[in-house]
Design a protein around this motif. Structure first.
Motif, PDB file in Angstrom:
ATOM      1  N   ALA A   1       0.832  -1.204   0.000  1.00 18.82           N
ATOM      2  CA  ALA A   1       0.000   0.000   0.000  1.00 18.82           C
ATOM      3  C   ALA A   1       0.867   1.254   0.000  1.00 18.82           C
ATOM      4  O   ALA A   1       0.578   2.227  -0.712  1.00 18.82           O
ATOM      5  CB  ALA A   1      -0.932  -0.008   1.210  1.00 18.82           C
ATOM      6  N   ASP A   2       1.940   1.242   0.775  1.00 17.00           N
ATOM      7  CA  ASP A   2       2.848   2.399   0.813  1.00 17.00           C
ATOM      8  C   ASP A   2       3.491   2.628  -0.547  1.00 17.00           C
ATOM      9  O   ASP A   2       3.616   3.775  -1.009  1.00 17.00           O
ATOM     10  CB  ASP A   2       3.930   2.189   1.871  1.00 17.00           C
ATOM     11  CG  ASP A   2       3.404   2.283   3.294  1.00 17.00           C
ATOM     12  OD1 ASP A   2       2.269   2.794   3.483  1.00 17.00           O
ATOM     13  OD2 ASP A   2       4.106   1.847   4.216  1.00 17.00           O
ATOM     14  N   LEU A   3       3.923   1.540  -1.192  1.00 13.77           N
ATOM     15  CA  LEU A   3       4.563   1.672  -2.499  1.00 13.77           C
ATOM     16  C   LEU A   3       3.584   2.220  -3.534  1.00 13.77           C
ATOM     17  O   LEU A   3       3.921   3.127  -4.308  1.00 13.77           O
ATOM     18  CB  LEU A   3       5.106   0.323  -2.958  1.00 13.77           C
ATOM     19  CG  LEU A   3       5.732   0.296  -4.356  1.00 13.77           C
ATOM     20  CD1 LEU A   3       6.950   1.207  -4.433  1.00 13.77           C
ATOM     21  CD2 LEU A   3       6.096  -1.120  -4.770  1.00 13.77           C
ATOM     22  N   LEU A   4       2.376   1.686  -3.569  1.00  9.62           N
ATOM     23  CA  LEU A   4       1.390   2.169  -4.523  1.00  9.62           C
ATOM     24  C   LEU A   4       1.091   3.652  -4.300  1.00  9.62           C
ATOM     25  O   LEU A   4       0.960   4.424  -5.259  1.00  9.62           O
ATOM     26  CB  LEU A   4       0.102   1.356  -4.406  1.00  9.62           C
ATOM     27  CG  LEU A   4       0.168  -0.107  -4.868  1.00  9.62           C
ATOM     28  CD1 LEU A   4      -1.156  -0.800  -4.571  1.00  9.62           C
ATOM     29  CD2 LEU A   4       0.506  -0.209  -6.347  1.00  9.62           C
ATOM     30  N   HIS A   5       0.996   4.054  -3.045  1.00  7.15           N
ATOM     31  CA  HIS A   5       0.733   5.461  -2.752  1.00  7.15           C
ATOM     32  C   HIS A   5       1.865   6.351  -3.243  1.00  7.15           C
ATOM     33  O   HIS A   5       1.629   7.395  -3.865  1.00  7.15           O
ATOM     34  CB  HIS A   5       0.518   5.655  -1.250  1.00  7.15           C
ATOM     35  CG  HIS A   5       0.178   7.062  -0.870  1.00  7.15           C
ATOM     36  ND1 HIS A   5      -1.056   7.616  -1.105  1.00  7.15           N
ATOM     37  CD2 HIS A   5       0.932   8.043  -0.304  1.00  7.15           C
ATOM     38  CE1 HIS A   5      -1.066   8.873  -0.683  1.00  7.15           C
ATOM     39  NE2 HIS A   5       0.120   9.150  -0.194  1.00  7.15           N
ATOM     40  N   THR A   6       3.100   5.916  -2.991  1.00  8.04           N
ATOM     41  CA  THR A   6       4.247   6.700  -3.432  1.00  8.04           C
ATOM     42  C   THR A   6       4.317   6.755  -4.955  1.00  8.04           C
ATOM     43  O   THR A   6       4.650   7.795  -5.541  1.00  8.04           O
ATOM     44  CB  THR A   6       5.552   6.115  -2.857  1.00  8.04           C
ATOM     45  OG1 THR A   6       5.445   6.067  -1.437  1.00  8.04           O
ATOM     46  CG2 THR A   6       6.749   6.967  -3.241  1.00  8.04           C
ATOM     47  N   MET A   7       4.004   5.649  -5.620  1.00 14.12           N
ATOM     48  CA  MET A   7       3.943   5.666  -7.081  1.00 14.12           C
ATOM     49  C   MET A   7       2.925   6.698  -7.567  1.00 14.12           C
ATOM     50  O   MET A   7       3.175   7.443  -8.523  1.00 14.12           O
ATOM     51  CB  MET A   7       3.576   4.278  -7.616  1.00 14.12           C
ATOM     52  CG  MET A   7       4.689   3.266  -7.567  1.00 14.12           C
ATOM     53  SD  MET A   7       4.109   1.657  -8.173  1.00 14.12           S
ATOM     54  CE  MET A   7       5.666   0.742  -8.198  1.00 14.12           C
ATOM     55  N   GLY A   8       1.764   6.733  -6.901  1.00 13.42           N
ATOM     56  CA  GLY A   8       0.758   7.710  -7.277  1.00 13.42           C
ATOM     57  C   GLY A   8       1.249   9.130  -7.129  1.00 13.42           C
ATOM     58  O   GLY A   8       1.004   9.981  -7.996  1.00 13.42           O
ATOM     59  N   LEU A   9       1.949   9.413  -6.032  1.00 12.13           N
ATOM     60  CA  LEU A   9       2.500  10.754  -5.834  1.00 12.13           C
ATOM     61  C   LEU A   9       3.514  11.093  -6.926  1.00 12.13           C
ATOM     62  O   LEU A   9       3.543  12.231  -7.429  1.00 12.13           O
ATOM     63  CB  LEU A   9       3.158  10.842  -4.456  1.00 12.13           C
ATOM     64  CG  LEU A   9       2.224  10.721  -3.242  1.00 12.13           C
ATOM     65  CD1 LEU A   9       3.034  10.714  -1.951  1.00 12.13           C
ATOM     66  CD2 LEU A   9       1.198  11.851  -3.228  1.00 12.13           C
ATOM     67  N   ARG A  10       4.338  10.118  -7.299  1.00 13.00           N
ATOM     68  CA  ARG A  10       5.342  10.355  -8.342  1.00 13.00           C
ATOM     69  C   ARG A  10       4.701  10.519  -9.718  1.00 13.00           C
ATOM     70  O   ARG A  10       5.125  11.338 -10.522  1.00 13.00           O
ATOM     71  CB  ARG A  10       6.343   9.203  -8.376  1.00 13.00           C
ATOM     72  CG  ARG A  10       7.286   9.149  -7.172  1.00 13.00           C
ATOM     73  CD  ARG A  10       8.393  10.195  -7.301  1.00 13.00           C
ATOM     74  NE  ARG A  10       9.271  10.194  -6.147  1.00 13.00           N
ATOM     75  CZ  ARG A  10      10.343   9.426  -6.012  1.00 13.00           C
ATOM     76  NH1 ARG A  10      10.644   8.563  -6.963  1.00 13.00           N
ATOM     77  NH2 ARG A  10      11.100   9.503  -4.940  1.00 13.00           N
ATOM     78  N   LEU A  11       3.683   9.720  -9.995  1.00 14.10           N
ATOM     79  CA  LEU A  11       3.025   9.797 -11.296  1.00 14.10           C
ATOM     80  C   LEU A  11       2.159  11.045 -11.414  1.00 14.10           C
ATOM     81  O   LEU A  11       2.001  11.603 -12.503  1.00 14.10           O
ATOM     82  CB  LEU A  11       2.172   8.555 -11.538  1.00 14.10           C
ATOM     83  CG  LEU A  11       2.936   7.242 -11.737  1.00 14.10           C
ATOM     84  CD1 LEU A  11       1.977   6.059 -11.692  1.00 14.10           C
ATOM     85  CD2 LEU A  11       3.706   7.246 -13.058  1.00 14.10           C
ATOM     86  N   GLY A  12       1.575  11.481 -10.296  1.00 13.55           N
ATOM     87  CA  GLY A  12       0.795  12.706 -10.301  1.00 13.55           C
ATOM     88  C   GLY A  12      -0.681  12.470 -10.063  1.00 13.55           C
ATOM     89  O   GLY A  12      -1.219  11.380 -10.289  1.00 13.55           O
ATOM     90  N   SER A  13      -1.366  13.502  -9.588  1.00 11.60           N
ATOM     91  CA  SER A  13      -2.784  13.432  -9.313  1.00 11.60           C
ATOM     92  C   SER A  13      -3.561  13.045 -10.574  1.00 11.60           C
ATOM     93  O   SER A  13      -3.260  13.526 -11.672  1.00 11.60           O
ATOM     94  CB  SER A  13      -3.279  14.777  -8.796  1.00 11.60           C
ATOM     95  OG  SER A  13      -4.652  14.735  -8.504  1.00 11.60           O
ATOM     96  N   SER A  14      -4.528  12.164 -10.406  1.00 12.58           N
ATOM     97  CA  SER A  14      -5.380  11.654 -11.489  1.00 12.58           C
ATOM     98  C   SER A  14      -4.623  10.783 -12.494  1.00 12.58           C
ATOM     99  O   SER A  14      -5.157  10.457 -13.550  1.00 12.58           O
ATOM    100  CB  SER A  14      -6.086  12.799 -12.219  1.00 12.58           C
ATOM    101  OG  SER A  14      -6.915  13.529 -11.332  1.00 12.58           O
TER     102      SER A  14
END
Length: 328
Positions: free
Chosen positions: A179-192
């Motif tokens: 879950a932490d990794l997926l969240h960090t990936m989302g932050l790196r990839l960007g909102s939406s």
């Protein structure tokens, strides 16, 4: 148990090793110094390890690669239809990038492909192959772990991004770490931003265990190659004939575990360290967690994603999830 002599690991590695080898050495020594010895699966993928893994994906027992490939082929057009024109396709743990060609062929409007992998050899092989097959595609390989910084040309830095995380690599992590990794990936990839993830499903251990302990012994060679790498890069003296590969289904944790079993009491040297192994002692090298569809959807939600779609094969062996990062 571990013994040391007066030579400093820090001074030895600083003088003799690159930063990557210093990290490898520190990680190996820390793992083998624990009461329950372990070695991180991140170090499997030297050139030989990457080649062996590609062989594993072709084995009759190893269903994940061919099953995920079938799912991607069946739904690539749906993934492409949701992808904004001019996007970057960012792949985490790209390896040979062969499954990625399905998406690269389907998404005609990509600005570039950014494969991230720890294996420079695998990235170069993929770059050369893609240059021949898709000469107009811009490719920017990144050598590093999943969260490596991506240094892109200015004209690409602000492009929308589609993340791709195939192969059920997410299963190597504990659920909280996933879950932490997926969240960090989302932050790196960007909102939406979107993330397409391959997730292996819970199933009969009679199917699971052979996928990680094949009759030809390729997975055993892959696991044991980690000891060969330690011998080569860290002055180790493991006797590979005195260790055996084992794959175990841990029902309580819903995961396959890979271990290296010491066949006798023995002593192994690595750099200036000495490690004692008891007869029958296990060295834990990898976990592969398995999920139900609803369990992974809930985990993705905790990580800040909405599920746009999820697909499975007709035998319910494997799943692919199309997620959008929406942490609000």
């Amino acid at each position: 148990m571990m013994n040391t002599n007066d030579t400093s690991l820090a001074s030895r590695t600083a003088n003799d090793f690159s930063a990557d080898k210093m990290e490898f050495a520190a990680d190996v020594i820390a793992g083998l110094s624990q009461p329950r010895k372990s070695l991180s699966c991140r170090w499997f993928y030297d050139a030989r390890g990457s080649a062996l893994f590609e062989d594993i994906t072709e084995l009759p027992e190893y269903y994940p690669t061919r099953t995920e490939t079938l799912i991607l082929r069946a739904h690539a057009e749906e993934i492409a239809a949701r992808t904004k024109a001019g996007s970057l396709l960012v792949e985490y743990g790209s390896g040979s990038s062969r499954k990625t060609e399905i998406l690269l062929s389907a998404i005609a409007s990509l600005a570039a492909y950014v494969p991230i992998d720890v294996s420079d050899a695998a990235l170069e092989e993929a770059r050369v192959r893609l240059a021949e097959r898709m000469p107009d595609l811009r490719v920017f390989p990144v050598v590093g772990d999943f969260l490596a910084e991506i240094d892109l040309p200015k004209d690409l830095a602000r492009r929308p991004r589609l993340g791709f995380f195939p192969g059920s690599t997410i299963g190597n992590l504990t659920r909280s770490a996933a879950a932490d990794l997926l969240h960090t990936m989302g932050l790196r990839l960007g909102s939406s931003s979107r993330l397409v993830v391959g997730v292996d499903l819970v199933k009969d251990p009679a199917v699971l265990v052979p996928a990680y302990d094949d009759a030809q012994g390729v997975t055993a060679a892959f696991n044991l190659n980690l000891l060969t790498r330690i011998n080569r890069e860290l002055d180790g003296d493991f006797d590979l004939d005195q260790f055996r590969h084992e794959a175990i289904w841990n029902a309580g944790e819903s995961r396959i575990e890979m271990h290296l079993l010491s066949l006798r009491a023995q002593r192994v040297h690595i750099l200036d360290k000495t490690f004692e192994f008891g007869a029958g002692e296990h060295v834990h090298t990898e976990n592969s967690h398995k999920y139900s569809l609803d369990d992974f959807t809930a985990l993705a939600r905790r990580a800040g994603y909405r599920t746009l779609d999820r697909w499975v094969d007709d035998k319910s062996l494997f799943s692919v999830h199309d997620l959008v990062f929406d942490p609000a």
